[in-house]
Design a protein around this motif. Structure first.
Motif, PDB file in Angstrom:
ATOM      1  N   TYR A 107      25.399  -2.599  30.710  1.00 41.68           N
ATOM      2  CA  TYR A 107      25.109  -3.870  31.400  1.00 41.68           C
ATOM      3  C   TYR A 107      24.586  -3.637  32.822  1.00 41.68           C
ATOM      4  O   TYR A 107      24.971  -4.334  33.766  1.00 41.68           O
ATOM      5  N   CYS A 110      23.903  -6.206  35.751  1.00 39.37           N
ATOM      6  CA  CYS A 110      24.712  -7.426  35.540  1.00 39.37           C
ATOM      7  C   CYS A 110      26.110  -7.022  35.074  1.00 39.37           C
ATOM      8  O   CYS A 110      26.591  -7.480  34.045  1.00 39.37           O
ATOM      9  N   PHE A 117      30.322  -7.018  31.417  1.00 45.15           N
ATOM     10  CA  PHE A 117      29.237  -7.962  31.647  1.00 45.15           C
ATOM     11  C   PHE A 117      29.606  -9.005  32.696  1.00 45.15           C
ATOM     12  O   PHE A 117      30.688  -9.590  32.655  1.00 45.15           O
ATOM     13  N   ASP A 118      28.694  -9.257  33.641  1.00 41.22           N
ATOM     14  CA  ASP A 118      28.893 -10.247  34.692  1.00 41.22           C
ATOM     15  C   ASP A 118      27.866 -11.365  34.509  1.00 41.22           C
ATOM     16  O   ASP A 118      26.677 -11.175  34.789  1.00 41.22           O
ATOM     17  N   PRO A 119      28.288 -12.545  34.031  1.00 39.14           N
ATOM     18  CA  PRO A 119      27.333 -13.616  33.757  1.00 39.14           C
ATOM     19  C   PRO A 119      26.617 -14.146  34.996  1.00 39.14           C
ATOM     20  O   PRO A 119      25.472 -14.597  34.906  1.00 39.14           O
ATOM     21  N   PHE A 122      23.857 -11.742  35.818  1.00 37.74           N
ATOM     22  CA  PHE A 122      22.846 -11.837  34.765  1.00 37.74           C
ATOM     23  C   PHE A 122      21.944 -13.047  34.989  1.00 37.74           C
ATOM     24  O   PHE A 122      20.714 -12.943  34.935  1.00 37.74           O
ATOM     25  N   ALA A 123      22.537 -14.203  35.225  1.00 38.76           N
ATOM     26  CA  ALA A 123      21.759 -15.433  35.386  1.00 38.76           C
ATOM     27  C   ALA A 123      20.795 -15.329  36.552  1.00 38.76           C
ATOM     28  O   ALA A 123      19.648 -15.800  36.480  1.00 38.76           O
ATOM     29  N   PHE A 189      27.412 -14.176  22.102  1.00 43.42           N
ATOM     30  CA  PHE A 189      26.834 -13.556  23.302  1.00 43.42           C
ATOM     31  C   PHE A 189      25.356 -13.928  23.435  1.00 43.42           C
ATOM     32  O   PHE A 189      24.875 -14.238  24.526  1.00 43.42           O
ATOM     33  N   GLN A 192      25.155 -17.352  24.744  1.00 41.49           N
ATOM     34  CA  GLN A 192      25.485 -17.369  26.168  1.00 41.49           C
ATOM     35  C   GLN A 192      24.300 -16.900  27.008  1.00 41.49           C
ATOM     36  O   GLN A 192      23.950 -17.522  28.022  1.00 41.49           O
ATOM     37  N   LEU A 193      23.647 -15.814  26.592  1.00 44.13           N
ATOM     38  CA  LEU A 193      22.516 -15.282  27.351  1.00 44.13           C
ATOM     39  C   LEU A 193      21.338 -16.248  27.349  1.00 44.13           C
ATOM     40  O   LEU A 193      20.635 -16.394  28.359  1.00 44.13           O
ATOM     41  N   LEU A 196      22.227 -18.884  29.907  1.00 44.25           N
ATOM     42  CA  LEU A 196      22.213 -18.378  31.275  1.00 44.25           C
ATOM     43  C   LEU A 196      20.803 -18.055  31.759  1.00 44.25           C
ATOM     44  O   LEU A 196      20.517 -18.126  32.952  1.00 44.25           O
TER      45      LEU A 196
END
Length: 438
Positions: A107, A110, A117-119, A122-123, A189, A192-193, A196
């Motif tokens: 990851y 992010c 994993f850090d959302p 990432f966003a 996941f 979610q991605l 984001l």
């Protein structure tokens, strides 16, 4: 120079020879460029991709000048540049070329301090305007099922910044992801991605291994109604800067068989219409693009072909940091010989001429688009006196047959063993062995 005198130098009666059938009536009325939209019904920001793009090569494996030249070349030619799992660096952003951001098990770019994993991070990066798609790397052809370590002395301040890791410390990519552990969790996941990133296409890259796991992904999509936007199939013949020789030589499915399996899984479950398929693995020519299309690929990616355009001489020193052409090194002195503006033009021209060769092949075959190339157009020699079209060598499923009559397919056992909630095979679920379709 594409012209060649005295005919082919290949042994056309060798068991390794294959070819595409041309038409007695070539079709010259074709558009100058072919592109394809990627993004299923759950994607709000589809991306129009070229038919040849730069496959995953990380900053860290390659030096800054190499990354810049690749990205500038991608901008000039309007094709995409896959970051590899090493993160989206400032060198990927500098020239504004389209980027596919690959997320590996580390990851990078992010991740939190524990490597998870850090959302939020990432966003922030995923919504960058040059990031067009998100690719979750499950495995790669050169070393499938294997993690990696970038030793601490090679983790410079710039690499540490791009990857979100401490400088000077070992940078570890685990063998498996920590954000998910089952097909169902993987799809959650993906969902979610996609959210984001603001609705950008999200897909996976993998080298095919155990067949029942591919069918497990299909069952999970059918159960959750969460879909991948794309699947990139990496062949075991794919390359990397460094890999254990045992894995490179003997682990993973070659591209041809892997691509056929994934395409059959999607067609057999009725999902193919929603999901695009990419192909990677020693792609260096228009003929490679055409043959991948015959097996179900919507587009292809290349790494070594673009490395050659940068000036790679195959010195086989990628893993030492002593690349003599300044590509696979972080040594500033060695990188000086790689002039970004010059090499970017070569990257651009390689892609342009390779895709032009594909167009010439489509013309010669009398077709309207590359996606009309089918298995029956591709022939393979079985021995010196016998050949056959690919559809008579490998199975190609009919739409929905895995849902309606899986026992009539050669994948009956794998389909029965597949589970949406686990990558482990179900036991005691054998179906009738395939004896040929009606």
């Amino acid at each position: 120079v594409s012209s060649h005198p005295f005919g082919t130098e290949l042994n056309v009666y060798s068991e390794e020879h294959d070819w595409l059938n041309h038409s007695i009536h070539p079709n010259e009325d074709l558009p100058s460029e072919f592109r394809i939209d990627v993004g299923g019904p759950q994607c709000t920001k589809p991306y129009s991709t070229a038919l040849l793009n730069i496959s995953a090569m990380s900053f860290g494996s390659l030096g800054a000048n190499a990354i810049e030249a690749l990205n500038l070349g991608a901008r000039l030619g309007n094709f995409y540049h896959d970051t590899g799992e090493g993160g989206f660096s400032k060198y990927h952003a500098k020239h504004g070329g389209d980027v596919v951001w690959q997320l590996g098990s580390g990851y990078f770019g992010c991740r939190d301090e524990n490597g998870n994993f850090d959302p939020v991070q990432f966003a922030e990066t995923a919504q960058h305007n040059t990031v067009k798609m998100i690719e979750i790397k499950l495995s790669q052809g050169a070393k499938p099922g294997h993690g990696g370590v970038l030793p601490g002395p090679k983790v410079t301040a710039e690499i540490a910044e791009a990857r979100g890791v401490p400088a000077g410390e070992d940078c570890i990519s685990p063998a498996a992801h920590t954000a998910f552990a089952s097909p169902l969790e993987l799809l959650a996941f993906v969902q979610q991605l996609r959210k984001l990133s603001g609705g950008k296409p999200v897909g996976i890259k993998l080298c095919v291994g155990q067949p029942h796991e591919i069918f497990a992904l299909m069952k999970a999509m059918l159960k959750t109604e969460i879909l991948f936007d794309f699947i990139v199939v990496d062949g075991a013949e794919g390359g990397t800067g460094a890999a254990p020789v045992e894995l490179s030589d003997k682990i993973g499915t070659p591209l041809r068989e892997g691509l056929i399996l994934v395409n059959n899984a999607l067609i057999g479950t009725g999902l193919r219409q929603h999901i695009r398929v990419g192909a990677a693995g020693k792609v260096t020519s228009g003929a490679n693009l055409a043959m991948n299309a015959a097996l179900g690929a919507d587009w292809s990616n290349a790494a070594r072909g673009f490395m050659f355009s940068l000036g790679c001489v195959q010195s086989m020193r990628c893993h030492t940091g002593e690349c003599p052409t300044g590509i696979a090194t972080q040594d500033p002195r060695r990188q000086r010989g790689l002039v970004v503006a010059d090499k970017a033009q070569r990257v651009f021209r390689f892609q342009q001429q390779t895709v032009a060769a594909l167009r010439d092949i489509v013309i010669a075959m009398g077709l309207d688009t590359p996606w009309q190339i089918r298995p029956h157009h591709l022939h393979e020699r079985l021995n010196a006196v016998k050949s056959s079209s690919i559809d008579h060598i490998y199975p190609f499923l009919k739409e929905g047959v895995l849902l309606d009559a899986p026992e009539k397919t050669p994948y009956a056992h794998y389909w029965a063993a597949a589970r949406a909630d686990s990558y482990r095979a179900q036991t005691g679920k054998r179906q009738t062995i395939y004896k040929g379709a009606d």
